[in-house]
Design an enzyme around this catalytic site. Structure first.
Site, PDB file in Angstrom:
ATOM      1  N   VAL A 299      -0.374 -58.440 -28.915  1.00  0.00           N
ATOM      2  CA  VAL A 299      -0.903 -57.509 -27.923  1.00  0.00           C
ATOM      3  C   VAL A 299      -2.373 -57.211 -28.197  1.00  0.00           C
ATOM      4  CG1 VAL A 299      -0.751 -55.127 -27.072  1.00  0.00           C
ATOM      5  CG2 VAL A 299       1.327 -56.500 -27.356  1.00  0.00           C
ATOM      6  N   GLU A 300      -2.727 -57.020 -29.450  1.00  0.00           N
ATOM      7  CA  GLU A 300      -4.095 -56.640 -29.796  1.00  0.00           C
ATOM      8  C   GLU A 300      -5.104 -57.772 -29.577  1.00  0.00           C
ATOM      9  OE1 GLU A 300      -5.220 -53.836 -29.993  1.00  0.00           O
ATOM     10  OE2 GLU A 300      -4.456 -52.600 -31.597  1.00  0.00           O
ATOM     11  N   SER A 301      -4.771 -58.969 -30.036  1.00  0.00           N
ATOM     12  CA  SER A 301      -5.783 -60.045 -30.030  1.00  0.00           C
ATOM     13  C   SER A 301      -5.281 -61.372 -29.484  1.00  0.00           C
ATOM     14  CB  SER A 301      -6.277 -60.277 -31.457  1.00  0.00           C
ATOM     15  OG  SER A 301      -5.215 -60.804 -32.244  1.00  0.00           O
TER      16      SER A 301
END
Length: 184
Positions: free
Chosen positions: A73-75
């Protein structure tokens, strides 16, 4: 990996620590998928983001699939990712957070994932295991959670928590002998 194997690894790690307080374990999979553990950093191309996630998850007692979901989700698995707000690396650590965690190079995948896992564990401990609040704090900062006395009504934070939980559920559904290979 069976829980008994991880208990053995923890005991093995403790043995390294009694010999040398600077000892560190490195985990990597070779081209045949065999997990190797060593106190010497490998000079091979087989270190993958997935191995770092497994190492960090077990180091901080976090479900590896949850940590993998956070990274996705983050990267989206990009160790060079930079957000418009300046968050960096696989776990999208803000510069101040990275500094507080002692991270020298937030674009180093191993260092970043270990830092992100440590930070998530700190948030889980701070919010007494409440995963929703811990994830919200990971995204918006612990002060926002404390100031709002719970989940803040920030659309970005609500979306982040929802996406991490949905991704985690999907990874759990896919969990199987080959499922982790296709993630990165």
């Amino acid at each position: 990996m069976p829980k008994l194997c991880w208990i053995f690894l923890v005991a093995l790690y403790g043995t390294f620590l009694t010999v040398d307080t600077q000892a560190q374990l490195f985990f990597y999979r070779d081209s045949d998928g065999v997990l190797h553990i060593s106190n010497v950093a490998p000079q091979t191309p087989f270190h993958t983001n997935l191995d770092y996630i497994e190492e960090a998850a077990y180091s901080f007692d976090i479900d590896p699939l949850l940590l993998r979901a956070l990274v996705l989700v983050e990267s989206n698995g990009n160790p060079k990712a930079i957000s418009r707000k300046g968050a960096m690396g696989l776990t999208q650590l803000m510069p101040g957070t990275a500094k507080d965690l002692g991270i020298e190079n937030p674009f180093d995948p191993r260092e970043n994932v270990l830092g992100g896992a440590r930070y998530l564990k700190e948030m889980l401990n701070r919010f007494r295991g409440d995963l929703i609040l811990a994830l919200a704090a990971y995204n918006a900062g612990r002060n926002a959670i404390e100031r709002h006395k719970g989940l803040p009504d920030y659309p970005e934070t609500i979306s982040f928590v929802k996406r991490v939980l949905e991704t985690w559920r999907e990874l759990i559904k896919k969990k199987g002998p080959q499922s982790h290979e296709a993630l990165f």
